[in-house]
Scaffold this active site. Structure first.
Site, mmCIF file in Angstrom:
data_model
loop_
_atom_site.group_PDB
_atom_site.id
_atom_site.type_symbol
_atom_site.label_atom_id
_atom_site.label_comp_id
_atom_site.label_asym_id
_atom_site.label_seq_id
_atom_site.Cartn_x
_atom_site.Cartn_y
_atom_site.Cartn_z
ATOM 1 N N MET A 28 1.024 -1.177 -0.114
ATOM 2 C CA MET A 28 0.015 -0.110 0.060
ATOM 3 C C MET A 28 0.969 1.169 0.274
ATOM 4 O O MET A 28 0.323 2.334 0.431
ATOM 5 C CB MET A 28 -1.047 0.029 1.065
ATOM 6 C CG MET A 28 -1.929 -1.023 1.296
ATOM 7 S SD MET A 28 -3.730 -0.880 2.117
ATOM 8 C CE MET A 28 -2.742 -0.181 3.886
ATOM 9 N N LEU A 45 6.684 2.822 1.967
ATOM 10 C CA LEU A 45 7.487 1.792 2.015
ATOM 11 C C LEU A 45 8.564 1.852 3.016
ATOM 12 O O LEU A 45 9.151 2.924 3.328
ATOM 13 C CB LEU A 45 8.245 1.460 0.661
ATOM 14 C CG LEU A 45 7.366 1.135 -0.626
ATOM 15 C CD1 LEU A 45 8.307 0.709 -1.738
ATOM 16 C CD2 LEU A 45 6.194 0.045 -0.222
ATOM 17 N N ASP A 95 11.888 -0.701 5.292
ATOM 18 C CA ASP A 95 13.012 -1.722 4.951
ATOM 19 C C ASP A 95 12.167 -3.379 5.022
ATOM 20 O O ASP A 95 12.973 -3.840 4.445
ATOM 21 C CB ASP A 95 13.994 -1.568 6.022
ATOM 22 C CG ASP A 95 15.014 -0.463 5.779
ATOM 23 O OD1 ASP A 95 14.969 0.219 4.741
ATOM 24 O OD2 ASP A 95 15.875 -0.166 6.600
ATOM 25 N N GLY A 96 11.073 -3.212 5.471
ATOM 26 C CA GLY A 96 10.385 -4.460 5.573
ATOM 27 C C GLY A 96 9.894 -4.714 4.273
ATOM 28 O O GLY A 96 10.248 -5.989 3.726
ATOM 29 N N HIS A 97 9.278 -3.646 3.566
ATOM 30 C CA HIS A 97 9.021 -3.907 2.065
ATOM 31 C C HIS A 97 10.054 -4.141 1.061
ATOM 32 O O HIS A 97 9.869 -4.774 0.241
ATOM 33 C CB HIS A 97 8.220 -2.695 1.512
ATOM 34 C CG HIS A 97 7.000 -2.355 2.480
ATOM 35 N ND1 HIS A 97 6.830 -1.304 3.299
ATOM 36 C CD2 HIS A 97 5.676 -2.859 2.314
ATOM 37 C CE1 HIS A 97 5.470 -1.140 3.698
ATOM 38 N NE2 HIS A 97 4.908 -2.163 3.434
ATOM 39 N N VAL A 154 11.124 -7.619 9.486
ATOM 40 C CA VAL A 154 11.982 -6.837 10.078
ATOM 41 C C VAL A 154 11.899 -5.896 10.845
ATOM 42 O O VAL A 154 10.715 -5.350 11.054
ATOM 43 C CB VAL A 154 12.514 -6.185 8.521
ATOM 44 C CG1 VAL A 154 13.657 -5.075 8.704
ATOM 45 C CG2 VAL A 154 12.643 -7.174 7.370
#
Length: 299
Positions: free
Chosen positions: A40, A43, A45-47, A186
């Site tokens: 969505m 963004l 660091d997980g994305h 993350v």
């Protein structure tokens, strides 16, 4: 919402389903494998880790950016949900994305749209009980995106554990021939799971939010020492979370990792799931518990 999106980088930014399908069909004709990372936007660091993992196993990585109105309740944060499109596209490209798919709301849900996907049991418990209709919105948009992109593999973060379970269940039930890859959560330095909503936290709320990781990791350590009673583990989790002044527990449960039904004892693969408010910001997190073979054999 229907205005054309300016393309700020060299990778293609596609808004229309027809154009996306044409573009991807050319790549399939070249025997390229296609990975898909639905987001969505906003963004973090997980994305980006999802994109990097996808890049390692796929020739082409499609990242969708679409703030899905169907998964927000009437009193939730749809209007203030962070929208950072230009930055999102730049970060996606840097992480290895090949294409950004950024449909408008009318492109996703044209006039007269009335079909939805509903998981009657799994979609109604835990997050589904706290956010009625949420998983119907999630399942509907993911099903549509799957048919639009037709990827070989799709990548999701473990941080949204029940969402992962819903998509896995939907994929099994509907015989969707897409390999689902689940990527570990993350976390920030203090263990807080990365989330686009973390930016809502005040400095004091952010400081206290690290208690979620402390509670989960404590329970995991207790489980490793042989404590398998869900009541005991949940009591200690609630005590730890309640030790900070700004936390307000929505729920904390230990559930079967496949069905998300509550467990009395961790005698099979299980997940601790929790949702906690800090001020008006609601955060979710989870931790996987895997019993030893001997413990599972006694079940």
């Amino acid at each position: 919402m229907s205005e054309s999106i300016v393309q700020p980088t060299e990778i293609p930014v596609i808004e229309s389903v027809a154009e996306l399908r044409q573009h991807l069909q050319r790549l399939r004709n070249q025997n390229r494998t296609i990975g898909f990372v639905p987001t969505m936007g906003a963004l973090h660091d997980g994305h980006l880790q999802l994109i990097k993992v996808a890049r390692k196993s796929c020739d082409v990585v499609v990242v969708s950016i679409f703030v899905n109105p169907l998964q927000f309740g009437p009193n939730e944060d749809l209007n203030r949900y962070p929208r950072t499109f230009a930055s999102d596209v730049e970060q996606s490209a840097a992480a290895g994305a090949s294409i950004v798919f950024a449909p408008t709301v009318p492109e996703m849900y044209p006039d007269g749209f009335e079909t939805s996907v509903n998981l009657h049991r799994m979609g109604a418990i835990l997050e589904g009980a706290s956010r009625p209709g949420h998983f119907q919105g999630v399942a509907t948009v993911v099903m549509k995106l799957f048919w639009m992109v037709l990827p070989d593999r799709a990548f999701f973060g473990q941080k949204d554990a029940q969402q992962v379970g819903v998509i896995q269940r939907m994929s099994r039930d509907m015989n969707i021939p897409i390999e689902l890859i689940i990527v570990p959560t993350v976390r920030e330095a203090d263990g807080l799971a990365l989330s686009s909503r973390n930016r809502y936290l005040s400095p004091t709320e952010r400081q206290q939010a690290g208690i979620l990781y402390q509670a989960l990791s404590h329970a995991a350590e207790r489980f490793q020492t042989g404590v398998t009673s869900a009541d005991v583990l949940l009591y200690e989790i609630r005590e730890i979370i309640g030790s900070v002044t700004l936390s307000r527990l929505d729920y904390a449960e230990i559930v079967d990792s496949q069905t998300f039904e509550p467990l009395e004892r961790v005698d099979r693969p299980a997940t601790i799931v929790l949702a906690v408010f800090f001020g008006s910001t609601r955060l979710i997190d989870n931790w996987l518990l895997t019993p030893s073979n001997s413990e599972a054999d006694r079940a």
